[in-house]
Design an enzyme around this catalytic site. Structure first.
Site, mmCIF file in Angstrom:
data_model
loop_
_atom_site.group_PDB
_atom_site.id
_atom_site.type_symbol
_atom_site.label_atom_id
_atom_site.label_comp_id
_atom_site.label_asym_id
_atom_site.label_seq_id
_atom_site.Cartn_x
_atom_site.Cartn_y
_atom_site.Cartn_z
ATOM 1 N N SER A 275 26.027 41.338 40.002
ATOM 2 C CA SER A 275 25.787 40.223 39.090
ATOM 3 C C SER A 275 24.953 39.121 39.732
ATOM 4 O O SER A 275 24.206 38.416 39.038
ATOM 5 C CB SER A 275 27.130 39.651 38.624
ATOM 6 O OG SER A 275 27.911 39.203 39.725
ATOM 7 N N ASP B 6 32.243 29.094 39.343
ATOM 8 C CA ASP B 6 33.317 30.045 39.635
ATOM 9 C C ASP B 6 33.451 30.355 41.121
ATOM 10 O O ASP B 6 34.274 31.179 41.511
ATOM 11 C CB ASP B 6 33.107 31.354 38.861
ATOM 12 C CG ASP B 6 31.790 32.040 39.200
ATOM 13 O OD1 ASP B 6 31.102 31.577 40.132
ATOM 14 O OD2 ASP B 6 31.448 33.040 38.533
ATOM 15 N N HIS C 22 29.050 32.729 41.752
ATOM 16 C CA HIS C 22 27.672 32.725 41.259
ATOM 17 C C HIS C 22 27.015 31.369 41.528
ATOM 18 O O HIS C 22 27.639 30.327 41.349
ATOM 19 C CB HIS C 22 27.645 33.056 39.766
ATOM 20 C CG HIS C 22 28.176 34.423 39.469
ATOM 21 N ND1 HIS C 22 29.470 34.637 39.024
ATOM 22 C CD2 HIS C 22 27.599 35.649 39.583
ATOM 23 C CE1 HIS C 22 29.661 35.940 38.860
ATOM 24 N NE2 HIS C 22 28.534 36.574 39.197
#
Length: 830
Positions: A130, A303, A306
């Site tokens: 991600s 978070d 990221h």
């Protein structure tokens, strides 16, 4: 001893003083012991500084510094390993919020058009988890700023830009395992569609799924070793980047991610670096700059895993610079650029300077007599210096000596801004980077105040001082990137206008008073204005218009000359006989104003005139005269304002309306007070307006009409009080005498990348770097002013017949060069 020193400092009696009383005794009448000692210490301090640290010693020190720095940087490049591409990918720092500075080189900020031009028809593939997906989105937003983050998580995503056929893909492979290896192998098969660029990275999922076990780290190393073989094969056909893992904010990680620690990530990064660059010759590039940027910004993560968008953008822009700089060669993107080979003209210029140095050595060995070096006159000052003392004309030895010195200096210019020897960094404006140096130079300027030799209006020492402090402010403005701050930009625009005002004032005064329109003087002025720039055009491979201020001043000198020399020639001697001639000179100025207005309000007509060959070679920049139009239009009225002001002043002076004696106010007390009040109000009003301006376009529209108000306000404030005309700053005046050289030299040996960046001689210490580079820069500028004067004495003879022959030869040579360059251009165009 104190008495003797005081007498030396003030050997002549002042007006009204008794005999030759020492300074110490004279000040004793009005000062106590402490004050007397302070005055004496101040005077002695300046004397000691000037005695032990003069310009000759400074130049020797700068020569030694340059030699040592060249050796140091060359050795660092050769033995230290690494180049600007490695620096871009691995090192850097934040200059300010969202402004990333790679170590030792400049990073270009790519726009959509440039990115599409670079990547047209290419296939770029991002492979990973991600965080790689986030980098993918930041990358395609450079290509298409309107692009949004769409697509499902944990799935492949594809982006195609239709106009340029740039294909960018994201492939979901969250772990460095067999699946990733199989995908890479598929691209290595013969006949397969291979990516042009591969960007990949993974680790956090492996840590998360297996709770950060040591066995997982060992398996990661094994997998990477297997993957590295295929990445090397892909590097045969394109570029491959492995993205090192960014840090996490452990405090805000969710429970299922708590095992992803910075210690674990550091171990995985070390493993990746060890496997992928084991022998130091791998073509797989490690992207570590984004990780370094994230170390300072990860606390902003929502978070903890990221990165914030600004940090992701740094990584994307680093990748874009790595891929595109060597192809598009942006002047402000020195990272990852190879040095272009010197052109034929540059090689010929090097041989020319080298040959001159050899000829000087030969003549010196043969024992030719030395010639006396003349003090360089300042052709841009408001008063003309007296001619140099009569004597034998300098011989060929002096010519070759000056050219040899110039060759050494041009070698330094080339190394600074064309060769890959010294580092470069981008500018970043903060108020402190502009205003703190400003305070420093003001303090130095006040420290070096002196009594003026004369108290005339705009006397020579005062105008040198004026040019000096203006030039220093402009230098600080350029190196600090202060054009980003609109109020500073507008005030500096006034300083540039003030230089042109002085051009109009000084040359008009000379022609009006002396009537010397001879060819010798014209050639002297044009040579001193243009010699350095013409040499730089050859050595640095830049068009004449690139150094815009010199073409501007040269153009306006030609205009002033034509206005005053054309029939009827109206001079002060003629005007003294009849006031009618005063109307005649005003009519000439009105005619010049009308011509200026015609050009200003018809851009098409202006560009048509200046785009005609061969005139266009002087005024075109990047194939267009638009830049010349902008520069000319911005200060189109200020030269004529300077001419008109000179005329009014000289008429008033001739009629003895002004009081220019020592300590006298310029006008009667009532008029002086009114003018001073109006000047201060005008000065403050302009500053308020400049601070309230919304855009540069809006401000620049008004600038030609109101800049003269600020200039006149300063002149009156500086000259109306008698005490103000009686003192000047020798510090500022010294810089004023070499202001033209300072302005031109800054392009390449103080700034860098043609003024877009800053030259880095001392890496890792910005404050020390600016001190060292400034010291060398000033010494070089002063030496060039002397060289220019030496060459002018040799190249421009006073005999008109000899001068015409030389001008004819230069004209034929120049025409031949222009025809050859035009023919070459047409051939390439066809």
């Amino acid at each position: 001893m104190e008495h003797k020193e005081a007498v030396l400092l003030n050997p002549a009696p002042a007006d009204g003083a008794q005999g030759g009383a020492p300074l110490l005794h004279r000040t004793g009448a009005c000062c106590h012991g402490g004050a007397k000692m302070a005055v004496l210490a101040y005077s002695l301090g300046k004397r000691e500084i000037n005695q032990h640290f003069n310009i000759k010693n400074a130049k020797l020190i700068s020569l030694v510094l340059v030699s040592l720095l060249i050796v140091f940087h060359t050795a660092s490049r050769y033995y230290g390993g690494g180049d600007s591409c490695e620096w871009l990918l691995s090192k850097g720092r934040y200059l300010g919020e969202n402004v990333w500075q790679p170590y030792g080189c400049m990073m270009h900020k790519y726009k959509s058009k440039e990115a599409n031009n670079c990547l047209a028809l290419k296939r770029v593939v991002f492979v990973g988890d991600s965080r790689i997906r986030q980098l993918f989105y930041s990358f395609i937003k450079i290509i298409d700023p309107e692009q949004r983050e769409v697509g499902n998580k944990h799935e492949d995503i594809s982006f195609l830009h239709k106009s340029s056929s740039v294909n960018v893909e994201f492939l979901w492979y969250p772990e460095a395992n067999n699946s990733m290896k199989e995908r890479l192998i598929s691209w290595t098969h013969e006949g397969s569609l291979k990516p042009d660029v591969v960007i990949l990275g993974a680790a956090t999922w492996s840590i998360k799924l297996r709770s950060g076990s040591s066995e997982t780290l060992q398996r990661y190393k094994v997998n990477l070793t297997a993957i590295a073989v295929h990445l090397e094969k892909l590097a045969d056909h394109g570029e491959v980047y492995w993205v090192l893992q960014d840090p996490v904010n452990e405090e805000v990680l969710s429970e299922d991610r708590k095992m992803i620690t910075n210690q674990q990530l550091e171990q995985y990064n070390e493993a990746a670096a060890d496997v992928l660059n084991r022998n130091g010759r791998s073509r797989i590039r490690l992207l570590a700059a984004a990780r370094q940027a994230a170390l300072e910004t990860i606390a902003q993560s929502d978070d903890g895993l990221h990165l914030p968008e600004s940090t992701r953008n740094v990584g994307a822009m680093v990748l874009m610079n790595s891929m595109c700089n060597n192809k598009l060669r942006p002047i402000d993107g020195s990272c990852c650029q190879t040095v272009p080979p010197p052109t034929l003209v540059q090689k010929l210029s090097a041989f020319f300077f080298l040959g001159s140095a050899v000829l000087f050595v030969v003549l010196h060995v043969l024992g030719n007599n030395r010639q006396r070096r003349h003090v360089p006159p300042d052709v841009e000052s408001l008063e003309e210096k007296k001619p140099a003392t009569a004597g034998a004309a300098p011989g060929p030895k002096e010519l070759f000596k000056a050219l040899g010195r110039m060759g050494i200096i041009m070698g330094y210019f080339y190394l600074c801004d064309r060769a890959d020897v010294f580092m470069k960094e981008q500018k970043f404006y903060t108020h402190s980077t502009f205003f703190i140096p400003l305070v420093y130079i003001i303090v130095l300027g006040v420290f070096y105040y002196e009594n003026s030799k004369e108290t005339k209006f705009l006397n020579r020492e005062q105008t040198d001082e004026w040019k000096g402090w203006m030039q220093l402010i402009i230098l600080i403005y350029h190196v600090s990137g202060a054009s980003a701050f609109l109020p500073v930009y507008m005030h500096v625009r006034v300083l540039v206008a003030a230089y042109l005002f002085q051009t109009g004032y000084g040359h008009f005064s000379f022609f009006w008073l002396k009537g010397d329109f001879g060819l010798y003087r014209v050639c002297q002025v044009l040579f001193r204005l243009n010699f350095l720039v013409l040499v730089l055009c050859v050595v640095m491979n830049r068009p004449y218009q690139f150094y815009y201020f010199v073409p501007l001043v040269t153009f306006w000198f030609a205009v002033i000359y034509a206005t005053m020399a054309l029939w009827p020639q109206i001079l002060q001697k003629k005007a003294n006989g009849s006031g009618f001639w005063h109307l005649g000179i005003l009519a000439k100025l009105l005619g010049l104003l009308i011509v200026i207005c015609i050009f200003a309000f018809s851009q098409g007509f202006f560009e048509h005139i200046f785009a005609v060959w061969p005139i266009s070679t002087l005024f075109e920049l990047n194939g267009s005269v638009h830049e010349w139009w902008f520069r000319w239009k911005l200060d189109r009225f200020v030269v004529i304002h300077g001419m008109l002001f000179a005329f009014l002043y000289l008429v008033l002076q001739k009629r003895m309306v002004l009081f220019e004696g020592k300590g006298d106010a310029l006008f009667s007390p009532k008029i002086s007070n009114v003018l001073l009040f109006l000047s201060v109000v005008s000065f403050i009003t302009y500053s308020i307006w400049a601070s309230s301006c919304k855009t540069k376009t809006e401000c620049n529209e008004m600038h030609p009409y109101i800049s003269v108000v600020q200039i006149l306000a300063f002149i009156l404030i500086r000259n109306i009080p008698g005490y103000a005309r009686s003192v000047y700053s020798s510090f500022f005046a010294w810089f004023g005498k070499i202001s033209l050289e300072l302005f031109i030299c800054q392009y390449h040996i103080w700034l860098a990348a043609d003024t877009k960046g800053i030259l880095v001689l001392i890496p890792g210490n910005p404050s020390l770097n600016i001190l060292v580079s400034t010291f060398i820069f000033v010494c070089v500028a002063h030496e060039i002013s002397l060289i220019t004067n030496d060459l002018a004495q040799v190249i421009i003879p006073k005999d008109n017949v000899a001068l015409l022959k030389r001008l004819g030869a230069v004209g034929v040579f120049t025409l031949g060069v222009l025809l050859l360059s035009r023919g070459s251009h047409n051939t390439h165009g066809a």
